[in-house]
Design an enzyme around this catalytic site. Sequence first.
Site, PDB file in Angstrom:
ATOM      1  N   LYS A 160     -10.317  -4.049  11.828  1.00 12.83           N
ATOM      2  CA  LYS A 160      -9.121  -3.647  12.572  1.00 12.83           C
ATOM      3  C   LYS A 160      -9.061  -4.366  13.930  1.00 12.83           C
ATOM      4  CE  LYS A 160      -7.103  -0.717   9.722  1.00 12.83           C
ATOM      5  NZ  LYS A 160      -5.852  -1.074   9.044  1.00 12.83           N
ATOM      6  N   GLY A 203       0.831  -1.210   0.000  1.00 13.31           N
ATOM      7  CA  GLY A 203       0.000   0.000   0.000  1.00 13.31           C
ATOM      8  C   GLY A 203       0.859   1.250   0.000  1.00 13.31           C
ATOM      9  N   ILE A 253      -1.021  -2.005  -5.664  1.00 18.23           N
ATOM     10  CA  ILE A 253      -1.708  -2.334  -6.920  1.00 18.23           C
ATOM     11  C   ILE A 253      -1.768  -1.105  -7.831  1.00 18.23           C
ATOM     12  CG2 ILE A 253      -3.100  -4.313  -6.169  1.00 18.23           C
ATOM     13  CD1 ILE A 253      -5.450  -2.323  -5.802  1.00 18.23           C
ATOM     14  N   GLN A 306      -1.754   7.457   1.165  1.00 21.42           N
ATOM     15  CA  GLN A 306      -1.472   8.698   1.895  1.00 21.42           C
ATOM     16  C   GLN A 306      -0.315   8.495   2.878  1.00 21.42           C
ATOM     17  OE1 GLN A 306      -4.432   9.878   4.720  1.00 21.42           O
ATOM     18  NE2 GLN A 306      -3.724  11.978   4.813  1.00 21.42           N
ATOM     19  N   TYR A 321     -14.978  -1.487   8.898  1.00 23.99           N
ATOM     20  CA  TYR A 321     -13.568  -1.113   9.044  1.00 23.99           C
ATOM     21  C   TYR A 321     -13.096  -1.371  10.477  1.00 23.99           C
ATOM     22  CZ  TYR A 321      -9.454   2.033   8.961  1.00 23.99           C
ATOM     23  OH  TYR A 321      -8.198   2.588   9.049  1.00 23.99           O
TER      24      TYR A 321
END
Length: 318
Positions: free
Chosen positions: A145, A8, A35, A12, A141
């Site tokens: 996590k 990744g 990707i 950001q 999400y």
Amino acid sequence: MSKILITGACGQLGSELTAKLREIHGNDVVVATDISDPNPQMGDGPFEHLDVMKSGQINEILGKHQVSVIYHLAALLSASAEQKIDLAWDLNMGGLLNILKAARDNQIEKVFWPSSIAVFGPDAKKDGTPQNSPCNPTTVYGISKLAGEQWCAYFHRKFGVDVRSLRYPGLIGYKSLPGGGTTDYAVDIYHKAVQEESFSCFLERETRLPMMYMNDAVKATIDLMNAPAENITVRTSYNISAISFSPEEIADSIKKEFPDFEINYNPDHRQEIAASWPNSIDDARARRDWDWEPGYNLDQMTKEILENLPAFWDIKTV
Ligand SMILES: NC(=O)c1ccc[n+]([C@@H]2O[C@H](COP(=O)([O-])OP(=O)(O)OC[C@H]3O[C@@H](n4cnc5c(N)ncnc54)[C@H](O)[C@@H]3O)[C@@H](O)[C@H]2O)c1
């Protein structure tokens, strides 16, 4: 020479972490993967297209580059995950399990994986949320996590994988655009301010959330990874904290530099997610175990971002 691999890496956080690790260790030592295609913010160095949902690809690249340390950042963020719950679970959980198994099977020395304040949910104490708070997340999400934290602790306990983790608050940087989180407004607002436009905020005026300037997030990540293993007493994920503010407070901070800046409030579906998260976090364990201390308050962050953003826009438009 053994290498550091980042998944990744075009995101950001990944862009800035990749650049910092290349500055510290040398460009060739840090293998960026994603990707997506690489971007200039990451600096020069090796890049591989890698889909973390494909375990064969992970093992191939680990072997090819003789990787000894992994930073596994690839994930779908909170707001995007609510729109694509199947992909969010497959990527956030499947990707992490692929990395943990690959780390175990390839004798990787250390793994970093980020968790989030999204693990807490509405039953946690809102102010100064403690490390061992009740965690009943209401988003896919947050669920991913929380489960991920337990998998990290399991792989450490059962297989000795030295995996370390931080529960990041909202991350704010100016070098890349945010990737679909509930705190994205606190990045977008600076872009509008330097373009001398007004800002329409998708959260309510007084929604206070824990946040962190990207420089502090990168520093915390590297400090945690450099800490001696015996100092790491939290093998799920460390609470970590820097600043907390509301949309109104960040707008006031911007007005100190841009007095004519205007903000208006049009809350959308992300308000509900934000409302389930803490206002501020107790990070005493991180401070005790590996001397964590943030370097930026709200006004310091605002000043640095507003000074540097115009150059960012020039870079983007040439
Ligand atoms: N940004 C925040 O405020 C924040 C807060 C808490 C936790 N985190 C966590 O930090 C990590 C990085 O966040 P970010 O803000 O950089 O996210 P981002 O969305 O900006 O970047 C994620 C990157 O993952 C890549 N990716 C997506 N699917 C992939 C796949 N199948 N294989 C490989 N790469 C894939 C994307 O192309 C993207 O470059 C994530 O795990 C996120 O959950 C971020």
